[in-house]
Design a protein around this motif. Structure first.
Motif, PDB file in Angstrom:
ATOM      1  N   ILE A 291       0.880  -1.124  -0.134  1.00  0.00           N
ATOM      2  CA  ILE A 291       0.169  -0.009  -0.048  1.00  0.00           C
ATOM      3  C   ILE A 291       0.854   1.161   0.210  1.00  0.00           C
ATOM      4  CG2 ILE A 291      -1.534   1.132   1.461  1.00  0.00           C
ATOM      5  CD1 ILE A 291      -2.734  -1.455   2.317  1.00  0.00           C
ATOM      6  N   ALA A 292       1.867   1.425   0.837  1.00  0.00           N
ATOM      7  CA  ALA A 292       3.025   2.371   0.850  1.00  0.00           C
ATOM      8  C   ALA A 292       3.419   2.487  -0.678  1.00  0.00           C
ATOM      9  CB  ALA A 292       4.095   2.114   1.805  1.00  0.00           C
ATOM     10  N   ALA A 293       3.933   1.485  -1.540  1.00  0.00           N
ATOM     11  CA  ALA A 293       4.031   1.775  -2.784  1.00  0.00           C
ATOM     12  C   ALA A 293       3.148   2.246  -3.877  1.00  0.00           C
ATOM     13  CB  ALA A 293       4.683   0.281  -3.417  1.00  0.00           C
ATOM     14  N   ILE A 294       1.814   1.841  -3.610  1.00  0.00           N
ATOM     15  CA  ILE A 294       0.798   2.505  -4.353  1.00  0.00           C
ATOM     16  C   ILE A 294       0.724   4.067  -3.996  1.00  0.00           C
ATOM     17  CG2 ILE A 294      -1.737   2.573  -4.660  1.00  0.00           C
ATOM     18  CD1 ILE A 294      -1.490  -0.626  -3.951  1.00  0.00           C
ATOM     19  N   ASP A 295       0.883   4.324  -2.885  1.00  0.00           N
ATOM     20  CA  ASP A 295       0.957   5.842  -2.383  1.00  0.00           C
ATOM     21  C   ASP A 295       2.124   6.364  -3.286  1.00  0.00           C
ATOM     22  OD1 ASP A 295      -0.184   7.906  -0.338  1.00  0.00           O
ATOM     23  OD2 ASP A 295       2.011   7.989  -0.036  1.00  0.00           O
ATOM     24  N   ASP A 296       3.173   5.640  -3.408  1.00  0.00           N
ATOM     25  CA  ASP A 296       4.295   6.535  -4.141  1.00  0.00           C
ATOM     26  C   ASP A 296       3.709   6.794  -5.468  1.00  0.00           C
ATOM     27  OD1 ASP A 296       6.113   6.717  -1.906  1.00  0.00           O
ATOM     28  OD2 ASP A 296       6.788   4.726  -2.465  1.00  0.00           O
ATOM     29  N   MET A 297       3.136   5.908  -6.055  1.00  0.00           N
ATOM     30  CA  MET A 297       2.824   5.881  -7.341  1.00  0.00           C
ATOM     31  C   MET A 297       1.477   7.176  -7.543  1.00  0.00           C
ATOM     32  SD  MET A 297       0.384   3.012  -9.585  1.00  0.00           S
ATOM     33  CE  MET A 297      -1.094   3.393  -8.700  1.00  0.00           C
ATOM     34  N   VAL A 298       0.617   7.010  -6.430  1.00  0.00           N
ATOM     35  CA  VAL A 298      -0.425   8.229  -6.656  1.00  0.00           C
ATOM     36  C   VAL A 298       0.566   9.308  -6.531  1.00  0.00           C
ATOM     37  CG1 VAL A 298      -2.007   9.523  -5.294  1.00  0.00           C
ATOM     38  CG2 VAL A 298      -2.157   6.751  -5.660  1.00  0.00           C
ATOM     39  N   GLY A 299       1.529   9.640  -5.839  1.00  0.00           N
ATOM     40  CA  GLY A 299       2.529  10.847  -5.858  1.00  0.00           C
ATOM     41  C   GLY A 299       2.950  11.248  -7.054  1.00  0.00           C
ATOM     42  N   SER A 300       3.300  10.220  -7.842  1.00  0.00           N
ATOM     43  CA  SER A 300       4.051  10.461  -9.194  1.00  0.00           C
ATOM     44  C   SER A 300       3.039  10.903 -10.201  1.00  0.00           C
ATOM     45  CB  SER A 300       4.608   8.937  -9.548  1.00  0.00           C
ATOM     46  OG  SER A 300       5.752   8.749  -8.720  1.00  0.00           O
ATOM     47  N   LEU A 301       1.725  10.210  -9.980  1.00  0.00           N
ATOM     48  CA  LEU A 301       0.825  10.691 -10.909  1.00  0.00           C
ATOM     49  C   LEU A 301       0.204  12.164 -10.686  1.00  0.00           C
ATOM     50  CD1 LEU A 301      -1.562   7.635 -10.930  1.00  0.00           C
ATOM     51  CD2 LEU A 301      -0.362   8.357 -12.693  1.00  0.00           C
ATOM     52  N   VAL A 302       0.295  12.653  -9.402  1.00  0.00           N
ATOM     53  CA  VAL A 302      -0.079  13.904  -9.248  1.00  0.00           C
ATOM     54  C   VAL A 302       0.943  14.705  -9.647  1.00  0.00           C
ATOM     55  CG1 VAL A 302      -0.654  15.636  -7.381  1.00  0.00           C
ATOM     56  CG2 VAL A 302      -1.705  13.311  -7.181  1.00  0.00           C
ATOM     57  N   ASP A 303       2.201  14.672  -9.465  1.00  0.00           N
ATOM     58  CA  ASP A 303       3.294  15.282  -9.916  1.00  0.00           C
ATOM     59  C   ASP A 303       3.397  15.661 -11.430  1.00  0.00           C
ATOM     60  OD1 ASP A 303       4.384  15.813  -7.515  1.00  0.00           O
ATOM     61  OD2 ASP A 303       5.849  14.173  -7.572  1.00  0.00           O
ATOM     62  N   ARG A 304       3.008  14.316 -12.253  1.00  0.00           N
ATOM     63  CA  ARG A 304       3.094  14.261 -13.705  1.00  0.00           C
ATOM     64  C   ARG A 304       1.882  15.306 -14.331  1.00  0.00           C
ATOM     65  NH1 ARG A 304       5.294  10.966 -17.645  1.00  0.00           N
ATOM     66  NH2 ARG A 304       6.766  10.714 -15.845  1.00  0.00           N
ATOM     67  N   LEU A 305       0.603  15.061 -13.587  1.00  0.00           N
ATOM     68  CA  LEU A 305      -0.466  15.995 -13.953  1.00  0.00           C
ATOM     69  C   LEU A 305      -0.077  17.369 -13.715  1.00  0.00           C
ATOM     70  CD1 LEU A 305      -3.162  14.017 -12.062  1.00  0.00           C
ATOM     71  CD2 LEU A 305      -3.311  14.572 -14.430  1.00  0.00           C
ATOM     72  N   ASP A 306       0.737  17.775 -12.578  1.00  0.00           N
ATOM     73  CA  ASP A 306       0.986  18.930 -12.297  1.00  0.00           C
ATOM     74  C   ASP A 306       2.023  19.739 -13.614  1.00  0.00           C
ATOM     75  OD1 ASP A 306       1.084  21.628 -10.970  1.00  0.00           O
ATOM     76  OD2 ASP A 306       2.612  20.751  -9.552  1.00  0.00           O
ATOM     77  N   ASP A 307       2.993  18.924 -13.730  1.00  0.00           N
ATOM     78  CA  ASP A 307       4.058  19.182 -14.915  1.00  0.00           C
ATOM     79  C   ASP A 307       3.507  19.261 -16.154  1.00  0.00           C
ATOM     80  OD1 ASP A 307       5.926  18.869 -12.978  1.00  0.00           O
ATOM     81  OD2 ASP A 307       6.444  16.865 -13.752  1.00  0.00           O
ATOM     82  N   LEU A 308       2.229  18.603 -16.259  1.00  0.00           N
ATOM     83  CA  LEU A 308       1.520  18.780 -17.823  1.00  0.00           C
ATOM     84  C   LEU A 308       0.616  19.825 -17.693  1.00  0.00           C
ATOM     85  CD1 LEU A 308       0.907  14.919 -18.397  1.00  0.00           C
ATOM     86  CD2 LEU A 308       2.416  16.296 -19.641  1.00  0.00           C
ATOM     87  N   GLY A 309       0.372  20.462 -16.594  1.00  0.00           N
ATOM     88  CA  GLY A 309      -0.436  21.623 -16.530  1.00  0.00           C
ATOM     89  C   GLY A 309      -2.024  21.564 -16.409  1.00  0.00           C
ATOM     90  N   ILE A 310      -2.286  20.348 -15.996  1.00  0.00           N
ATOM     91  CA  ILE A 310      -3.674  19.863 -15.979  1.00  0.00           C
ATOM     92  C   ILE A 310      -4.096  19.286 -14.738  1.00  0.00           C
ATOM     93  CG2 ILE A 310      -3.858  19.380 -18.720  1.00  0.00           C
ATOM     94  CD1 ILE A 310      -3.159  16.171 -18.057  1.00  0.00           C
ATOM     95  N   LEU A 311      -3.248  19.368 -13.727  1.00  0.00           N
ATOM     96  CA  LEU A 311      -3.729  18.832 -12.414  1.00  0.00           C
ATOM     97  C   LEU A 311      -5.121  19.708 -11.851  1.00  0.00           C
ATOM     98  CD1 LEU A 311      -3.344  17.485  -9.979  1.00  0.00           C
ATOM     99  CD2 LEU A 311      -1.935  19.245  -8.966  1.00  0.00           C
TER     100      LEU A 311
END
Length: 571
Positions: A291-311
């Motif tokens: 579950i902790a590893a899934i939490d890391d994945m969620v953090g990466s997805l949010v970061d990528r959305l932010d980088d793409l300007g669509i968060l």
């Protein structure tokens, strides 16, 4: 003319189940908000899992709404996912199992749902759609395109059986509309959650590059037990080796109790042995690392959305398919029961107009999620929905919204053991249940196929230890709105008579089926003494047997008396 020819070709292609190559997907017609759903497999809400998810709690919960009264209506992977995708109760899809012939990918196809579920509806509206991870059980190398591949996906990479739960040897479809075993690639040596995260980021880049509205579902198989040569704790990703070794399966008040609890076969379970409890602790540690590893994945997805300007223009929904018990009521590790650990599951939502930093106790379920997602994407709701969109905007959450009062919960007996390491298979795990919640009460009422009933007042008995409908009853008698328990039970049984077979409006507002004149707004109104005779004379819940799917002939009376009328409503 060219547009007409293109659309005609598209329609013919979809009608033949062929799909279109990725490069030929039609462009979206508008740029509205996007939706990303992260759905884990077998994650508890009540037994420690959220404690290892700082990203989910801060990046989604603190930026949106955390729903503490969200429920699955069938505590098993495939029926719950179908419920999520269709907005329909399991008794209306009749996908009641994770295994063929009563469930899984083959049943989903056989009842026509492959052409009538969420991604298909979204593609019809010009919205691009993506899927990464576990779609549903029984999606194998031999049937992945039988009679057609999963419809409605712009791009996809599905986990494939028999490797779905093999954490370091997962196999995936490697192109949209995969047709055969040649379209499957293995990921030997890489933890399945790492694979899921990598694929999700790649598809997110593609979705953003298309400049159109999109829906994406990311469905890691963790923290489900690893399966293959037996059921074992999920292997922990290297980053979290030894991180949670000091944790134990939570010793909640209902953990391996001295006195038996529950009903039907659950009540007959012996106390867990020290060896069995040690195994549960090992599984819990494995679950936390995953579950902790899934939490890391969620953090990466949010970061990528932010980088793409669509968060800021994207709704993010975090949930799971069903909950999990691990020692409660003397149960080993598993799900499929009506108890709170199995059905009360995580739901956190953030997005463009979502209330921020709020915990909501509005009662809702997976049946409400397809309507909610359509609403978020600006797509009209559908007549066949049994659910309704949940409250998520700042105005709705802060204002006087009409709250759901209840959740319909149901299950049909399975052919595999309910409990890992159980000494036998239980063929009497069929039940219909009602979870009824308001500011004044919190009840679970369950009718089992064996004729037994359960009632728990969770205001005074949150661990569901004292069944007031046992023989003899356990716990202390209470009064509700000044009335006796027997008068309450008549009301609950009548309400369950409606919800156990409800459809559409009768699922969304079952009181209106009993009182079409609008006399009753909720349980408190129904408890008035003037309705005693009406409720005591209602047909009662019953079963003819413990079967593996929704068979009307096996589920007793189907009609309820209508207040003020000399006729019955057939549900």
């Amino acid at each position: 003319m060219a547009r007409f020819v293109f659309l005609l070709a598209l329609a013919l292609g979809l009608g033949l189940g062929l799909g279109l190559p990725k490069a030929e997907q039609r462009p979206t017609l508008n740029k509205g908000p996007n939706v990303i759903v992260i759905m884990t497999d077998d994650q508890d809400q009540l037994l420690d899992s959220m404690s290892v998810m700082p990203n989910v709690r801060s990046l989604i919960g603190a930026e949106g709404v955390t729903y503490d009264k969200h429920y699955c209506t069938v505590a098993w992977c495939c029926p719950s996912r179908v419920n999520f995708f269709t907005g329909r109760a399991a008794h209306n899809t009749n996908v009641t199992s994770s295994d063929a012939p009563h469930g899984g990918w083959p049943k989903f196809n056989n009842v026509g749902l492959n052409s009538n579920y969420l991604p298909v509806w979204l593609q019809d509206e010009g919205i691009n759609t993506y899927f990464i991870g576990k779609l549903m059980n029984g999606f194998t190398k031999g049937n992945l395109a039988d009679p057609a591949p999963p419809q409605g996906w712009t791009d996809s990479s599905f986990l494939v059986d028999p490797w779905t739960y093999n954490y370091y040897n997962s196999h995936w479809t490697n192109r949209a509309n995969a047709q055969s075993e040649a379209d499957i690639a293995s990921e030997q040596g890489t933890h399945t959650t790492d694979v899921t995260g990598r694929k999700a980021l790649d598809m997110l880049d593609d979705a953003a590059a298309r400049k159109g509205q999109f829906f994406m579902m990311v469905a890691p198989v963790a923290p489900h037990n690893q399966i293959g040569g037996g059921s074992t704790a999920p292997p922990i990703p290297e980053k979290y080796f030894n991180t949670f070794n000091d944790r134990r399966a939570p010793r909640s008040e209902n953990f391996n109790p001295d006195e038996p609890s529950g009903a039907s076969w659950v009540h007959d379970l012996p106390k867990l042995t020290d060896k069995e409890i040690q195994r549960l602790d090992e599984i819990h540690i494995g679950r936390l690392g995953n579950i902790a590893a899934i939490d890391d994945m969620v953090g990466s997805l949010v970061d990528r959305l932010d980088d793409l300007g669509i968060l800021d223009n994207t709704y993010i929904i975090y949930t799971t398919d069903n909950g999990f018990h691990i020692g409660q009521h003397r149960l080993k590790d598993g799900k499929r029961c009506p108890y709170e650990e199995d059905i009360n599951i995580p739901l956190l939502v953030r997005g463009p107009d979502v209330a921020r930093g709020v915990t909501s106790s509005v009662v809702n379920s997976h049946t409400d999620m397809a309507p909610t997602i359509l609403r978020m994407l600006g797509v009209p709701l559908r007549d066949e929905f049994d659910g309704a969109s949940i409250a998520y905007t700042a105005d709705e959450v802060a204002g006087p919204t009409k709250k759901h009062e209840l959740v319909n919960v149901e299950f049909w007996t399975s052919t595999s053991g309910i409990n890992s390491m159980s000494s036998g298979t239980y063929y009497n795990n069929t039940y219909k249940a009602l979870r009824l919640i308001s500011d004044d009460h919190s009840f679970l009422y369950t009718a089992w196929c064996t004729g037994e009933h359960e009632f728990y007042d969770m205001t005074t008995d949150p661990g569901q230890m004292f069944n007031r409908l046992a023989t003899p009853p356990r716990g202390s008698a209470s009064r509700y709105y000044g009335r006796s328990e027997e008068e309450l039970f008549d009301r609950l049984d009548a309400l369950l008579m409606v919800t156990k077979s409800c459809t559409r409006d009768s699922c969304r507002d079952p009181w209106a089926t009993l009182f079409p004149g609008g006399e009753i707004g909720g349980l408190e109104d129904a408890m008035r003494s003037e309705y005693d005779s009406f409720f005591s004379n209602q047909p009662k819940i019953s079963f003819s047997g413990c079967v593996k799917q929704h068979v009307i002939a096996e589920e007793g009376p189907q009609g309820v008396n209508i207040f003020g009328a000399s006729r019955q409503a057939v549900i």
